[in-house]
Each structure stands twice: as structure tokens, then as C-alpha cells.
Design a protein around this motif. Structure first.
Motif, mmCIF file in Angstrom:
data_model
loop_
_atom_site.group_PDB
_atom_site.id
_atom_site.type_symbol
_atom_site.label_atom_id
_atom_site.label_comp_id
_atom_site.label_asym_id
_atom_site.label_seq_id
_atom_site.Cartn_x
_atom_site.Cartn_y
_atom_site.Cartn_z
ATOM 1 N N ILE A 234 0.863 -0.956 -0.543
ATOM 2 C CA ILE A 234 0.091 -0.530 -0.326
ATOM 3 C C ILE A 234 1.026 1.067 0.207
ATOM 4 N N SER A 235 1.478 1.657 -0.942
ATOM 5 C CA SER A 235 2.222 2.643 -1.208
ATOM 6 C C SER A 235 1.699 3.518 -2.385
ATOM 7 N N THR A 236 2.513 4.693 -2.974
ATOM 8 C CA THR A 236 2.727 5.493 -4.342
ATOM 9 C C THR A 236 3.164 5.003 -4.981
ATOM 10 N N GLY A 237 4.167 4.471 -4.373
ATOM 11 C CA GLY A 237 5.355 4.329 -5.872
ATOM 12 C C GLY A 237 6.794 5.113 -6.330
ATOM 13 N N SER A 238 5.854 6.718 -5.482
ATOM 14 C CA SER A 238 6.334 7.460 -5.487
ATOM 15 C C SER A 238 7.310 8.104 -4.968
ATOM 16 N N GLU A 239 9.231 8.490 -4.906
ATOM 17 C CA GLU A 239 9.829 8.560 -4.010
ATOM 18 C C GLU A 239 10.011 10.570 -3.455
ATOM 19 N N THR A 240 9.992 10.676 -2.062
ATOM 20 C CA THR A 240 10.334 12.019 -1.936
ATOM 21 C C THR A 240 11.555 12.032 -0.396
ATOM 22 N N SER A 241 12.432 13.195 -1.147
ATOM 23 C CA SER A 241 13.022 13.500 -0.413
ATOM 24 C C SER A 241 13.283 13.949 0.673
ATOM 25 N N ASN A 242 14.429 13.698 1.860
ATOM 26 C CA ASN A 242 14.161 14.934 2.882
ATOM 27 C C ASN A 242 14.026 16.638 2.540
ATOM 28 N N ARG A 243 15.084 16.751 1.854
ATOM 29 C CA ARG A 243 15.077 18.294 1.231
ATOM 30 C C ARG A 243 13.482 18.493 0.609
ATOM 31 N N GLU A 244 12.752 17.531 -0.207
ATOM 32 C CA GLU A 244 11.680 18.365 -0.644
ATOM 33 C C GLU A 244 11.263 18.793 0.427
ATOM 34 N N LEU A 245 11.002 17.534 1.068
ATOM 35 C CA LEU A 245 9.864 17.866 2.486
ATOM 36 C C LEU A 245 9.992 18.896 2.602
ATOM 37 N N ILE A 246 11.342 19.695 3.537
ATOM 38 C CA ILE A 246 11.740 20.354 3.806
ATOM 39 C C ILE A 246 11.136 22.002 2.371
ATOM 40 N N GLU A 247 11.209 21.455 2.227
ATOM 41 C CA GLU A 247 10.967 22.223 0.821
ATOM 42 C C GLU A 247 9.491 23.160 0.638
ATOM 43 N N TYR A 248 9.078 21.802 0.889
ATOM 44 C CA TYR A 248 6.894 22.118 0.698
ATOM 45 C C TYR A 248 7.093 22.251 2.386
ATOM 46 N N ILE A 249 7.340 21.938 3.067
ATOM 47 C CA ILE A 249 6.985 22.972 4.826
ATOM 48 C C ILE A 249 6.980 24.360 4.441
ATOM 49 N N GLN A 250 8.154 24.080 4.109
ATOM 50 C CA GLN A 250 8.305 25.946 3.922
ATOM 51 C C GLN A 250 7.777 26.659 3.131
ATOM 52 N N GLU A 251 6.994 26.781 1.746
ATOM 53 C CA GLU A 251 6.093 26.823 1.568
ATOM 54 C C GLU A 251 4.704 26.757 2.736
ATOM 55 N N VAL A 252 4.654 25.680 2.854
ATOM 56 C CA VAL A 252 3.055 25.708 4.161
ATOM 57 C C VAL A 252 3.193 26.790 4.601
ATOM 58 N N ALA A 253 4.975 27.219 5.722
ATOM 59 C CA ALA A 253 4.905 27.321 6.620
ATOM 60 C C ALA A 253 4.482 29.172 6.233
#
Ligand SMILES: NC(=O)c1ccc[n+]([C@@H]2O[C@H](COP(=O)([O-])OP(=O)(O)OC[C@H]3O[C@@H](n4cnc5c(N)ncnc54)[C@H](O)[C@@H]3O)[C@@H](O)[C@H]2O)c1
Length: 309
Positions: A234-253
Motif C-alpha cells: 500500500i504505497s504511491t511508488g513515488s519517492e520524496t527526499s528529505n530536502r523536498e519535504l523541507i521545501e514543501y513545509i517551508q512553502e506551507v509555513a
């Protein structure tokens, strides 16, 4: 339809309970912990404070006669399993046997089991990993989950209790605690909201396959309602890096976050993703929450929760 959800006051379990309730199931929860303040138990749902690895749990399931048991109760942490392998095994293996004996006596048709990518260990195969990859766990947590999977197969053959084994990638979303498997989105979000520095282990290139919790709850229902026994990622098959996560959280914050880069943690797998194709073919499941949208919802929930406590 009647359902028991073990581990039903936890992060993923509570979302399954909500969905079952909306789908007009009669639901009983078994959990060693009472519901947290962040979750309002839906009206009519029975919560039994009980250890899954005890005769009481077995007797409860046998006498409740559920059509299906969603079995999630576990000490859901790789690190904890390394420090407390006996407790991990007791909860996951004895717990599975109590669930299966209860299911057998109660004439339950199916057990839907929350398993994990950790059963695969660190295989030297192309990513994303498919279900046909040989399971080769490298932690007590992965080993006990794999043992529990085998008991399901044995009970299907001996007593015709069907199973759906669902091997989750990294689950995230509202109500996730800041410890345990895959909690990095919760940890980063909470630190960002509280104005703390984010601790990044390694160069930010480590990737995971993040799947939104409401998608996982939906997969559980689809798996319960499909006849037969099967194992699915049960997955998406896509990878997200920690660096990308931080970018997304910055955008949301809406502001820049302070990040301290620290040494890579030993044993931290560099890349991880599970192939999602069998779930689409087998139960018609596709994860449809994009990481950016799911992360935004999680951040919003965390902000409300931090303000509330
Ligand atoms: N979160 C993830 O990314 C992830 C990934 C793969 C698999 N899983 C699996 O999904 C399931 C749910 O995980 P979660 O993330 O919601 O974790 P969680 O810790 O929020 O939920 C686990 C629940 O099990 C309960 N529990 C623990 N020991 C128990 C016992 N002896 N008797 C009864 N209840 C007990 C806990 O109180 C908790 O409510 C677990 O089986 C976990 O191994 C989770």
C-alpha cells in the motif's frame, strides 16, 4: 457488517474507525491506550481497553463475532524493537495468535493485517520494490511482522480464515505522533510550527514513499471487502527526499526554516519505495492524495493541535 479494529485508538487505526463508521459498520476497538484528546470517537463505537496479546482479547473477538478484524495493534517502531525485542514479539506474534484464535472461534471471515515495508529489509533490487521480492527483514520489527504474516497463511490453510496482508510504505497525516515509523513529516511540521531548528540527518537525499493516512484507511476497506487472501503493498511508488519535504513545509509555513545538517544515522536506508501496481489490480486501490496536498492538511492539523495543547 461488524468489525473489530485492534490498535484502533492509534494514528492509522483511528482513521480506519472513522471510515468504517461512515460506511455503517458496527465497530469495536481493542487498544491498550485510551483514545487521545485529538480524536473524537464516533458515536456508537465501542472502545475496549485491552492488551491484544492476552486471553481476554481472544475471548472478546470470539464472542463479538466480527465479520472482519483490522489488526493494527503493535509497538510500531523499528528502534523500539531493537531495544525491546521481547515486547515487540509479544505484541506482534502473540497478539496475532490471539486475534487468529478469536477469529477462528468467532467465525470471522477475514483478518486485514497492517504489515510494513520493513519485511523487505534492504533488498538489492530496483526500486520500487514489488511483493514478489524475497522478504529479508533486518530488524526485530520486520522479523516479527513477517512471522505474523506466516501465521495468517497457516490459519487460512487450517481454518479458512482469509487474510489481506497490507505492507505499508511510510504513512503520514493528521493524528500522527512525533515518534515511530515514518514520523518525519509530523516531526518537521511540529518543529516548524514551534519555531525550532529542523534536524536533518545526512545530506537530505534520503527518500521515502509517503502515503496519506486517509488513502491507507480506504485501502483497508477495499481489502476487507474483496474475497480471498492476498499480500499487497500500500504505497504511491513515488519517492520524496528529505530536502523536498523541507521545501514543501517551508512553502506551507510561509517562511524560511532553520535546518541543522547532522551526521547520517547508521543503518538508514538511502532510498525506499514500494510498487503500487498490485493493489490497483487486486482491489482497485490507488493513492490519490498528492504529497503537497497531504502535507498541507497535516501541517494545518498540527498547527491546530499545537495551539490546543
Ligand atoms: N505509520 C507507519 O508509517 C506504518 C508503516 C508500516 C506499518 N505500520 C503499521 O500500522 C499499524 C498502526 O501503526 P500507527 O502508525 O498507527 O502506530 P500507533 O502507535 O499510532 O498505533 C498502534 C496502536 O497499537 C496500540 N497497541 C500497542 N501495543 C498494544 C497491545 N499490546 N495491545 C493493544 N494495543 C496495543 C497502541 O496503543 C496504538 O494505539 C502498526 O501495526 C504498524 O506496525 C505503520
Amino acid at each position: 457488517m461488524k468489525a473489530v479494529v485492534t490498535g484502533g485508538t492509534g494514528f492509522i487505526g483511528s482513521h480506519i474507525v472513522d471510515l468504517l463508521h461512515q460506511s455503517e459498520y458496527e465497530v469495536a476497538v481493542i487498544d491498550i491506550q485510551p483514545p487521545g484528546a485529538y480524536w473524537e470517537v464516533p458515536a456508537g463505537v465501542m472502545v475496549e481497553k485491552m492488551d491484544v496479546a492476552t486471553p481476554e482479547c481472544e475471548e472478546f473477538i470470539a464472542s463479538y463475532h466480527p465479520d472482519v478484524v483490522f489488526h493494527l495493534a503493535a509497538r510500531a517502531s523499528v528502534t523500539d524493537s531493537i531495544h525491546n525485542p521481547h515486547e515487540d514479539a509479544r505484541t506482534t506474534i502473540d497478539g496475532m495468535l490471539r486475534v487468529l484464535e478469536g477469529a477462528r472461534k468467532g467465525k470471522t471471515k477475514k483478518v486485514v493485517f497492517s504489515s510494513t515495508a520493513a519485511v523487505y529489509g534492504n533488498p538489492s533490487v530496483a526500486i520500487p520494490i514489488s511483493e514478489s521480492t524475497t522478504a529479508d527483514p533486518i530488524s526485530p520489527y520486520g522479523a516479527s511482522k513477517l512471522a505474523a504474516e506466516y501465521y495468517l497463511r497457516v490459519y487460512r490453510d487450517l481454518y479458512q480464515v482469509d487474510y489481506s496482508i497490507l505492507r505499508y510504505a511510510n504513512v503520514y497525516g493528521p493524528r500522527q505522533g512525533i515518534s515511530g515509523e515514518g514520523g518525519v513529516i509530523a516531526i518537521f511540521s511540529k518543529a516548524a510550527i514551534e519555531g525550532r531548528t529542523l534536524r536533518l540527518f545526512g545530506d537530505g537525499g534520503h527518500t521515502r514513499d509517503y502515503i496519506y493516512v486517509r488513502d491507507v484507511a480506504r485501502a483497508n476497506l477495499l481489502a476487507a471487502e474483496k474475497t480471498g487472501s492476498f499480500v499487497l503493498n500500500i504505497s504511491t511508488g513515488s519517492e520524496t527526499s528529505n530536502r523536498e519535504l523541507i521545501e514543501y513545509i517551508q512553502e506551507v509555513a510561509g517562511h524560511t526554516l532553520e535546518v541543522s545538517q547532522e551526521a547520517e544515522r547508521p543503518g538508514d536506508i538511502r532510498r525506499s519505495a514500494l510498487a503500487p501496481g498490485s493493489a490497483l489490480y487486486g482491489i482497485g486501490f490507488r493513492a490519490d492524495t498528492a504529497i503537497r496536498a497531504g502535507l498541507e492538511e497535516t501541517y494545518r492539523w498540527m498547527k491546530d493541535w499545537v495551539a490546543h495543547v
